[in-house]
Design a protein around this motif. Structure first.
Motif, PDB file in Angstrom:
ATOM      1  N   PRO A  78       0.804  -1.231   0.000  1.00  0.00           N
ATOM      2  CA  PRO A  78       0.000   0.000   0.000  1.00  0.00           C
ATOM      3  C   PRO A  78       0.831   1.272   0.000  1.00  0.00           C
ATOM      4  CG  PRO A  78      -0.196  -1.146   2.110  1.00  0.00           C
ATOM      5  CD  PRO A  78       0.469  -2.093   1.159  1.00  0.00           C
ATOM      6  N   THR A 293      -9.209   2.196  -2.545  1.00  0.00           N
ATOM      7  CA  THR A 293      -8.437   1.476  -1.536  1.00  0.00           C
ATOM      8  C   THR A 293      -9.091   0.141  -1.219  1.00  0.00           C
ATOM      9  OG1 THR A 293      -7.774   3.604  -0.597  1.00  0.00           O
ATOM     10  CG2 THR A 293      -7.347   1.657   0.722  1.00  0.00           C
ATOM     11  N   GLN A 297      -6.850  -3.114  -2.042  1.00  0.00           N
ATOM     12  CA  GLN A 297      -6.376  -3.835  -0.853  1.00  0.00           C
ATOM     13  C   GLN A 297      -7.256  -5.028  -0.486  1.00  0.00           C
ATOM     14  OE1 GLN A 297      -3.419  -2.763   0.151  1.00  0.00           O
ATOM     15  NE2 GLN A 297      -3.616  -1.068  -1.294  1.00  0.00           N
ATOM     16  N   PRO A 419      -4.763   4.271   0.589  1.00  0.00           N
ATOM     17  CA  PRO A 419      -3.709   3.315   0.902  1.00  0.00           C
ATOM     18  C   PRO A 419      -2.775   3.790   2.014  1.00  0.00           C
ATOM     19  CG  PRO A 419      -3.970   3.497  -1.463  1.00  0.00           C
ATOM     20  CD  PRO A 419      -4.829   4.569  -0.853  1.00  0.00           C
ATOM     21  N   GLY A 423      -2.381   1.614   5.177  1.00  0.00           N
ATOM     22  CA  GLY A 423      -1.072   1.125   5.590  1.00  0.00           C
ATOM     23  C   GLY A 423      -0.682   1.606   6.973  1.00  0.00           C
TER      24      GLY A 423
END
Length: 470
Positions: A78, A293, A297, A419, A423
């Motif tokens: 990410p 995202t 992800q 991200p 993260g």
């Protein structure tokens, strides 16, 4: 100024119907081509695979050290996506300015597409502990993808009249999901049969990654042949100047980059004249960062937190692609009745519910993961397609590529705030559930800001025709 390659303001009325359909088909196939990168690389295979490579290279504490920085191996992917987008912002803005100034939208769009395709094919050589190679190729490919797609969006105002734009945009997204889904079916068959083919699982993944680059390069030939060089149209003014100050020819014609930097600076300053367009961009930046995202992800969340195997991950993303085709077309029909803005707001409510359910999703239960995939697919295509068509009404004529470059900062595969938050949440908590629930803030803020945008006034402010329903 030569306007032979310009598209008309209302092509459905003034352009030969056959030529218009030819251009529209070329534009649809561009989505078909680049969706392979979004689906196969960003959404399915690269996140888990690059994370496993980073873990192979990690120290005893589970950290890797790119450029001397200490980063948890699980956060490397990410963070790399975020870095690629931050760099792509400057590249997109400059490329958009050069395209609007020189009229070479197609050449730049396809050129960046082939750079991205080559970088994606280079992912075949990942393996062992080459996480830095993987990060570098991801950065190059994602920047090229962002620029190419931003330039393709600039064609939309010239491909449909104001009242037809939602349908054309939705159809483009449907083509994209169909193309990405078709390649995923082939990749799923390859991955499932890798033992019978005498391939390791890692080799199968690398072939799947490279196949996305090959697919992207092959089908980009269609828009290269069918689209005109220049996107949109800008009515001429005395002295060779087009609408909103875009100079078509002049002292800097032989130095397009230098002249385009000046034009870009003027455009950025001139955007203050359109505060409602900027307000819409702010709303889109928030909610679509959350959307992207979740998409980029999802495989990482599924594999690391929910214990899903690679086969289940690919099947779930394939399910998203299939459902998203119908979702894009369905929300397009709803927008025809209730307006694009109301439909997008409704889809954001759906996203909030989806992310909240993801937080409570039980591990090692593929059926619930597939149900979540269906919910994502239902709201994914429509929310993005209608946002794209809605924004196309808010752009001054002649500045399509530059404005869509700003828009693309948070479009498909190019989000950076989400991200980064995702993260960081994992870095702090060590839990991907905490990371996924942190994304709710993007949907809530985006909904609140979009609800305040007076779309009709925003369209009138830039001098564009107002569609019957908004």
């Amino acid at each position: 100024m030569n306007t032979a390659t310009h598209l008309p303001d209302h092509p459905a009325v003034t352009t030969d119907a056959r030529a218009l359909r030819r251009m529209q088909f070329g534009w649809y196939i561009n989505d078909w081509a680049n969706a392979a990168f979004s689906a196969t690389v960003l959404t399915v295979f690269l996140g888990p695979y690059l994370t496993s490579i980073a873990k192979n290279a990690a120290d005893a504490g589970g950290d890797v050290h790119p450029l001397g920085l200490s980063v948890r191996a699980g956060s490397f992917f990410p963070y790399t996506v975020s870095l690629s987008v931050l760099v792509s912002v400057a590249v997109m803005l400059l490329a958009g300015s050069v395209a609007d100034r020189t009229g070479r939208h197609k050449e730049l769009m396809c050129g960046f597409a082939y750079v991205g395709a080559l970088a994606t094919m280079g992912m075949f050589f990942l393996g062992g502990n080459r996480y830095l190679l993987g990060g570098g190729l991801l950065i190059i490919a994602n920047i090229a993808y962002a620029v190419s797609v931003a330039l393709s969006y600039a064609y939309l105002p010239g491909l449909a009249s104001a009242d037809e734009r939602d349908a054309i945009s939705s159809k483009g997204w449907a083509y994209g999901y169909a193309g990405g889904g078709l390649l995923l079916i082939a990749n799923l068959a390859l991955f499932e049969g890798h033992d019978a083919l005498g391939l390791s699982s890692g080799t199968a993944v690398r072939i799947c990654l490279a196949s996305a680059g090959l697919w992207w390069a092959l089908f980009t030939l269609v828009p290269l042949v069918r689209l005109p060089s220049r996107a949109g149209v800008a009515p001429a003014r005395p002295g060779g100047v087009v609408a909103d100050g875009a100079v078509a020819e002049g002292a800097d014609a032989d130095r397009p980059t230098a002249g385009s930097l000046r034009e870009l600076a003027r455009t950025l300053r001139g955007m203050r004249r359109y505060p409602l367009t900027l307000l819409f961009l702010g709303a889109f930046l928030c909610y679509n960062d959350g959307i992207q995202t979740v998409v980029s992800q999802a495989s990482l969340f599924g594999s690391e937190e929910l214990g899903m195997g690679q086969t289940s991950l690919v099947a779930a993303v394939l399910l998203v692609q299939i459902v998203a085709i119908g979702g894009a077309l369905l929300l397009g029909r709803i927008a025809r009745r209730y307006g694009a803005k109301r439909t997008v707001l409704g889809s954001l409510v759906g996203w909030v519910v989806t992310v909240a359910l993801g937080y409570f999703m039980p591990a090692h239960q593929p059926i619930w993961f597939f149900a979540l995939a269906c919910m994502i697919g239902l709201v994914l295509g429509g929310s993005q397609a209608l946002s794209r068509s809605l924004f196309s009404h808010l752009i001054p004529a002649g500045r399509e590529a530059e404005y869509f470059s700003l828009y693309k900062v948070s479009d498909r595969g190019t989000s950076w705030m989400g991200p980064l938050v995702f993260g960081a949440a994992y870095q702090i908590t060590g839990s991907y559930r905490s990371a996924i629930i942190s994304l709710l803030v993007f949907f809530v803020i985006g909904f609140a800001v979009l609800a305040k945008v007076p779309v009709r006034r925003a369209i009138e402010a830039v001098g564009n025709p107002v569609p019957e329903r908004l």
